[in-house]
Scaffold this motif. Structure first.
Motif, mmCIF file in Angstrom:
data_model
loop_
_atom_site.group_PDB
_atom_site.id
_atom_site.type_symbol
_atom_site.label_atom_id
_atom_site.label_comp_id
_atom_site.label_asym_id
_atom_site.label_seq_id
_atom_site.Cartn_x
_atom_site.Cartn_y
_atom_site.Cartn_z
ATOM 1 N N ARG A 167 72.260 59.888 -32.492
ATOM 2 C CA ARG A 167 70.991 59.207 -32.269
ATOM 3 C C ARG A 167 70.433 58.558 -33.527
ATOM 4 N N GLY A 168 70.889 59.057 -34.676
ATOM 5 C CA GLY A 168 70.324 58.582 -35.932
ATOM 6 C C GLY A 168 69.270 59.519 -36.476
ATOM 7 N N TYR A 169 68.814 60.411 -35.651
ATOM 8 C CA TYR A 169 67.852 61.441 -36.049
ATOM 9 C C TYR A 169 67.871 62.530 -34.991
ATOM 10 N N VAL A 170 67.230 63.643 -35.300
ATOM 11 C CA VAL A 170 67.196 64.768 -34.362
ATOM 12 C C VAL A 170 65.873 64.717 -33.600
ATOM 13 N N ALA A 171 65.967 64.423 -32.319
ATOM 14 C CA ALA A 171 64.774 64.288 -31.483
ATOM 15 C C ALA A 171 64.414 65.637 -30.856
ATOM 16 N N VAL A 214 65.424 75.880 -38.063
ATOM 17 C CA VAL A 214 66.594 75.494 -38.862
ATOM 18 C C VAL A 214 66.529 73.998 -39.180
ATOM 19 N N ALA A 215 66.220 73.189 -38.185
ATOM 20 C CA ALA A 215 66.178 71.738 -38.386
ATOM 21 C C ALA A 215 65.120 71.338 -39.406
ATOM 22 N N SER A 216 64.009 72.042 -39.410
ATOM 23 C CA SER A 216 62.928 71.689 -40.330
ATOM 24 C C SER A 216 63.138 72.264 -41.720
ATOM 25 N N ALA A 246 66.412 69.451 -45.513
ATOM 26 C CA ALA A 246 65.993 68.056 -45.666
ATOM 27 C C ALA A 246 67.039 67.087 -45.149
ATOM 28 N N LEU A 247 68.256 67.557 -44.952
ATOM 29 C CA LEU A 247 69.318 66.647 -44.516
ATOM 30 C C LEU A 247 69.168 66.229 -43.057
ATOM 31 N N TYR A 248 68.294 66.907 -42.316
ATOM 32 C CA TYR A 248 68.080 66.503 -40.931
ATOM 33 C C TYR A 248 66.858 65.600 -40.836
ATOM 34 N N GLY A 285 78.096 60.065 -45.444
ATOM 35 C CA GLY A 285 77.797 61.381 -44.902
ATOM 36 C C GLY A 285 78.653 62.457 -45.519
ATOM 37 N N LYS A 286 79.290 63.255 -44.703
ATOM 38 C CA LYS A 286 80.000 64.417 -45.204
ATOM 39 C C LYS A 286 81.185 64.056 -46.082
ATOM 40 N N GLY A 287 81.689 62.802 -45.982
ATOM 41 C CA GLY A 287 82.833 62.435 -46.790
ATOM 42 C C GLY A 287 82.460 61.892 -48.155
#
Length: 202
Positions: free
Chosen positions: A37-41, A62-64, A67-69, A192-194
């Motif tokens: 989505r580009g972000y966690v809704a 956990v999401a909050s 900072a990576l989310y 991202g992760k790479g």
């Protein structure tokens, strides 16, 4: 469960199989939501809670925490300036000020055209020897300077992908700059992760 998460069922099942405890998959599932989505809704939080038999409040905690989310929509390109000690000493504050003026937004905001989101993080981006560091869509820009940032913004506005800009050949005058440039790694690092701190340089 939302139709979006129902369509991801095979991927979700693959992630769940990696862990003996279902709730251990919480961070990979949050990453999956963000990548999709580009972000966690909010609906992602609720779907993940249902999948892991947790409460939405537990998933939200956990999401909050990390900072990576990202919790709200971002621009097409996310520019993140590291404000850890080494980067501040290397000029990160003046870099942020330059970006504020060029983009007309404050940190945490997105430009009116939806193209750029400016972020400043207090978390070290792990490239202190190349300070100040700017991260663009997951790619590192080492020794970021106002001139380099201006060239970067101009190219991104033209629609040049960041993956191409990471190759110094896309900025020929930079290639003549010697020490300010940098070699492309033998194994390209992606976003991202790479991405790696010793990877791409403009």
């Amino acid at each position: 469960m939302t139709p979006e998460w129902a369509q991801r069922r095979a991927v979700v099942d693959e992630i769940l199989q990696r862990y003996p405890e279902r709730r251990s998959a919480i961070m990979p599932l949050l990453h999956l939501a963000q990548e999709s989505r580009g972000y966690v809704a909010r609906e992602d939080i609720e779907a993940i809670a249902e999948i892991l038999a947790m409460t939405p409040a537990q998933v939200e905690s956990v999401a909050s925490f990390y900072a990576l989310y990202v919790r709200r929509p971002r621009g097409r390109h996310t520019l993140t300036v590291c404000s850890n000690l080494a980067c501040v000493l290397g000029g990160a504050r003046s870099l942020v000020e330059h970006l504020r003026q060029r983009l007309g937004v404050e940190p945490g905001e997105t430009t009116d055209d939806g193209l750029f989101t400016l972020q400043v993080t207090g978390e070290c981006l792990a490239a202190c020897d190349q300070a100040p560091v700017l991260q663009v869509d997951g790619y590192y820009v080492h020794r970021a300077s106002p001139d380099k940032v201006d060239r970067l913004l101009e190219a991104l506005r033209r629609g040049v992908p960041m993956a191409e800009l990471a190759d110094r050949a896309a900025l020929p005058h930079e290639a003549e700059g010697g020490a300010q440039g940098g070699a492309r790694p033998e194994t390209p690092a992606g976003p991202g992760k790479g991405a790696r701190a010793d990877g791409w340089r403009l």
